[in-house]
Design a protein around this motif. Structure first.
Motif, mmCIF file in Angstrom:
data_model
loop_
_atom_site.group_PDB
_atom_site.id
_atom_site.type_symbol
_atom_site.label_atom_id
_atom_site.label_comp_id
_atom_site.label_asym_id
_atom_site.label_seq_id
_atom_site.Cartn_x
_atom_site.Cartn_y
_atom_site.Cartn_z
ATOM 1 N N LYS A 162 -4.017 -1.852 -3.453
ATOM 2 C CA LYS A 162 -4.608 -0.519 -3.368
ATOM 3 C C LYS A 162 -5.973 -0.405 -4.044
ATOM 4 O O LYS A 162 -6.848 0.300 -3.554
ATOM 5 N N GLU A 212 0.804 -1.216 0.000
ATOM 6 C CA GLU A 212 0.000 0.000 0.000
ATOM 7 C C GLU A 212 0.841 1.274 0.000
ATOM 8 O O GLU A 212 0.345 2.351 -0.308
ATOM 9 N N SER A 213 2.119 1.183 0.347
ATOM 10 C CA SER A 213 2.961 2.373 0.443
ATOM 11 C C SER A 213 3.885 2.565 -0.769
ATOM 12 O O SER A 213 4.666 3.505 -0.804
ATOM 13 N N SER A 241 -2.605 8.221 -3.353
ATOM 14 C CA SER A 241 -1.799 7.906 -2.163
ATOM 15 C C SER A 241 -0.811 8.985 -1.834
ATOM 16 O O SER A 241 -0.647 9.952 -2.394
ATOM 17 N N ASP A 250 -1.645 5.737 -8.039
ATOM 18 C CA ASP A 250 -0.714 6.534 -7.244
ATOM 19 C C ASP A 250 -1.261 7.898 -6.833
ATOM 20 O O ASP A 250 -0.896 8.416 -5.776
#
Length: 105
Positions: free
Chosen positions: A53, A7-8, A105, A102
């Motif tokens: 995600k 997720e990061s 996030s 992206d």
């Protein structure tokens, strides 16, 4: 070796690495499968984050764009040259990755 949580991870740079890095690896070494390995590893790594995600539908769409871009770059290179073709499909694939995954996030 531990990977960052899926997720990061920002995936657009991974897509760029896979497409441009795969092309460069194949071109500079003369070993086309080496480029394919890099392309595949980057695709799997990006796909891991796409799935975590945004789920399977977005992952399938982005995977199709990524692999389709790789396939499209070959006939496109005959029309516009290798570098312009690789850069064009990379921009499309990385842009889609950023827009669909992206950016949030």
């Amino acid at each position: 070796m531990a990977f960052r949580p899926a997720e990061s991870v920002h995936t657009a740079p991974i897509v760029v690495t896979g497409l441009i890095g795969g092309y460069l690896a194949a071109r500079e070494t003369g070993i086309r499968p080496l480029g394919g390995v890099l392309l595949g590893l980057a695709g799997v790594f990006a796909g891991r984050s796409w799935l975590a995600k945004k789920g399977p539908a977005t992952t399938a769409a982005l995977s199709a764009i990524y692999v389709g871009g790789f396939g499209l770059s070959h006939p496109l290179a005959k029309r516009i040259g290798a570098w312009p073709a690789v850069l064009s499909v990379t921009a499309l694939s990385a842009g889609a990755s950023w827009a669909l995954v992206d950016r949030d996030s």
